[in-house]
Design a protein around this motif. Structure first.
Motif, PDB file in Angstrom:
ATOM      1  N   ILE A 200       0.817  -1.224   0.000  1.00  0.00           N
ATOM      2  CA  ILE A 200       0.000   0.000   0.000  1.00  0.00           C
ATOM      3  C   ILE A 200       0.854   1.279   0.000  1.00  0.00           C
ATOM      4  CG2 ILE A 200      -1.608   1.354   1.439  1.00  0.00           C
ATOM      5  CD1 ILE A 200      -3.254  -1.091   1.833  1.00  0.00           C
ATOM      6  N   PRO A 201       1.919   1.376   0.812  1.00  0.00           N
ATOM      7  CA  PRO A 201       2.655   2.652   0.823  1.00  0.00           C
ATOM      8  C   PRO A 201       3.216   3.073  -0.555  1.00  0.00           C
ATOM      9  CG  PRO A 201       3.212   1.365   2.751  1.00  0.00           C
ATOM     10  CD  PRO A 201       2.405   0.468   1.867  1.00  0.00           C
ATOM     11  N   PRO A 202       3.856   2.172  -1.323  1.00  0.00           N
ATOM     12  CA  PRO A 202       4.304   2.642  -2.640  1.00  0.00           C
ATOM     13  C   PRO A 202       3.145   2.997  -3.563  1.00  0.00           C
ATOM     14  CG  PRO A 202       4.811   0.290  -2.345  1.00  0.00           C
ATOM     15  CD  PRO A 202       4.376   0.826  -1.025  1.00  0.00           C
ATOM     16  N   ALA A 203       2.011   2.289  -3.423  1.00  0.00           N
ATOM     17  CA  ALA A 203       0.851   2.626  -4.269  1.00  0.00           C
ATOM     18  C   ALA A 203       0.357   4.033  -3.951  1.00  0.00           C
ATOM     19  CB  ALA A 203      -0.257   1.595  -4.067  1.00  0.00           C
ATOM     20  N   LEU A 204       0.342   4.382  -2.669  1.00  0.00           N
ATOM     21  CA  LEU A 204      -0.056   5.742  -2.295  1.00  0.00           C
ATOM     22  C   LEU A 204       0.944   6.758  -2.853  1.00  0.00           C
ATOM     23  CD1 LEU A 204      -1.062   5.152   1.442  1.00  0.00           C
ATOM     24  CD2 LEU A 204      -2.615   5.744  -0.433  1.00  0.00           C
ATOM     25  N   ALA A 205       2.216   6.411  -2.784  1.00  0.00           N
ATOM     26  CA  ALA A 205       3.256   7.355  -3.232  1.00  0.00           C
ATOM     27  C   ALA A 205       3.209   7.601  -4.732  1.00  0.00           C
ATOM     28  CB  ALA A 205       4.636   6.828  -2.823  1.00  0.00           C
ATOM     29  N   CYS A 206       2.757   6.612  -5.496  1.00  0.00           N
ATOM     30  CA  CYS A 206       2.871   6.759  -6.958  1.00  0.00           C
ATOM     31  C   CYS A 206       1.522   7.016  -7.625  1.00  0.00           C
ATOM     32  CB  CYS A 206       3.601   5.583  -7.577  1.00  0.00           C
ATOM     33  SG  CYS A 206       2.683   4.043  -7.615  1.00  0.00           S
ATOM     34  N   GLY A 207       0.566   7.573  -6.864  1.00  0.00           N
ATOM     35  CA  GLY A 207      -0.617   8.116  -7.515  1.00  0.00           C
ATOM     36  C   GLY A 207      -1.838   7.246  -7.555  1.00  0.00           C
ATOM     37  N   PHE A 208      -1.874   6.185  -6.730  1.00  0.00           N
ATOM     38  CA  PHE A 208      -3.079   5.343  -6.751  1.00  0.00           C
ATOM     39  C   PHE A 208      -4.232   5.974  -5.987  1.00  0.00           C
ATOM     40  CE2 PHE A 208      -2.713   1.174  -8.820  1.00  0.00           C
ATOM     41  CZ  PHE A 208      -1.475   1.355  -9.386  1.00  0.00           C
ATOM     42  N   GLY A 209      -3.968   6.927  -5.124  1.00  0.00           N
ATOM     43  CA  GLY A 209      -5.065   7.583  -4.425  1.00  0.00           C
ATOM     44  C   GLY A 209      -4.733   7.840  -2.972  1.00  0.00           C
TER      45      GLY A 209
END
Ligand code: SF4
Ligand code: SF4
Length: 328
Positions: A200-209
């Motif tokens: 989850i943390p990299p997904a948040l960092a790269c624009g997933f929401g």
């Protein structure tokens, strides 16, 4: 007034309760800890014996194994995970960082996945006692079929979750294989057992929401109804920016998932977890219901952002409100 919850009160299966370890999953996760530290693997361990909640992970697997449809879908996913990648080509292709990232768009347009982002790898995304050597993480998102996920917690929703994990795994392997053909090492990371990487943390960092009250990421186009996989590599991709649509604030004034969660595992307010203040799911309350329903997913199904066509309108409304607030 909140609707009556048809799944309350929830009483866990005694067979499952007998497997609960003496340590709280919330303690493993660092609930209430004010110091920052790397996450500890609490569930979905490649080797269940390596975590305190491993017997409960096995219980989940055992319950799912009683359903032939789950077994069939799991076998398909395993075959994808086990398939070898092509060898790494001798001469690495050279592109600018922006061109590398733009080259990923084809995987979305060809329907392998619905969303892609890239982040520069950070040590605090790696579980304790694990290492990741690569410098980049490509995050891949695949959306659930809403009609299937809205059946949660019935098995139709659980089967949809496995189907999308399978699709996410296939996309991850395809991108890793493509990178090998481009002459760059790459490692596919597939869910739900993501090995060393907290996804989850990299997904948040790269624009997933943004993280929603239900502990899943909310994206205006995909809602909260998607699964992730990843690729680790040193190919010099440009990172993609994070997104802020004001979803976090929206959750402060919504309690749909809180009311819908059978074991009342969702908090009304953010919690302190390993030095961060964020939305957090009570692991110990969620897990028994999650296990007995092969993945539950009620909270992501009821989230208004998950309903087809709703998210972009909500995001536009929030943007207009922010503009008005900025003007005063
Ligand atoms: S997945 Fe967990 S937190 Fe979400 S509704 Fe189900 S039991 Fe509650
Ligand atoms: S249901 Fe409401 S509170 Fe829960 S995550 Fe979705 S928007 Fe946030």
């Amino acid at each position: 007034m909140a609707r009556t919850n048809p799944y309350r009160p929830f009483t866990p299966d005694p067979e499952q309760l007998a497997l609960v370890p003496p340590v709280s999953g919330n303690d493993v996760n660092g609930l209430g800890e004010t110091e920052k530290r790397r996450p500890t693997m609490v569930y979905w361990a490649p080797d269940p014996s390596s975590i305190p909640h491993g017997d409960l992970q096995r219980y989940f697997g055992g319950r799912a194994s009683q359903n032939p449809a789950f077994l069939e879908k799991r076998a398909i996913r395993q075959k994808i995970n086990d398939a070898p990648l092509p060898p790494v080509a001798d001469a690495p292709v050279q592109r600018s960082p922006d061109d590398w990232t733009a080259a990923l768009d084809g995987f979305v347009t060809r329907g392998d996945c619905e969303k892609l982002g890239v982040a520069d790898m950070r040590p605090d995304w790696v579980f304790q006692d694990h290492e990741i050597e690569q410098s980049k993480v490509i995050v891949i998102g695949v959306q659930h079929e809403y009609d299937a996920i809205k059946a949660a917690p019935e098995s139709r929703a659980g089967l949809e979750v496995i189907s999308q994990y399978t699709r996410a795994a296939a996309a991850s392997k395809k991108i890793a294989g493509w990178l090998h053909e481009q002459g760059w090492q790459a490692e596919a990371v597939t869910g739900p057992m993501t090995g060393a990487l907290a996804m989850i943390p990299p997904a948040l960092a790269c624009g997933f929401g943004e993280l929603g009250k239900h502990g899943s990421i909310i994206n205006p186009e995909l809602g909260a109804s998607f699964r992730l996989s990843a690729v680790l590599t040193d190919a010099p991709f440009a990172p993609t920016p994070s997104q802020d649509h004001g979803i976090d604030g929206f959750c402060q004034n919504c309690r749909i998932c809180e009311d819908a969660c059978p074991p009342e595992a969702l908090f009304q307010v953010k919690q302190t977890v390993r030095g961060d203040t964020k939305w957090y799911v009570d692991f110990d309350k969620c897990l028994p219901f999650f296990n007995e329903t092969q993945g539950c997913a009620i909270c992501i199904a009821v989230c208004p952002w998950s309903r087809p066509g709703i998210g972009p309108n909500l995001a536009a409304k929030l943007a207009r409100k922010r503009e008005r607030d900025a003007i005063g």
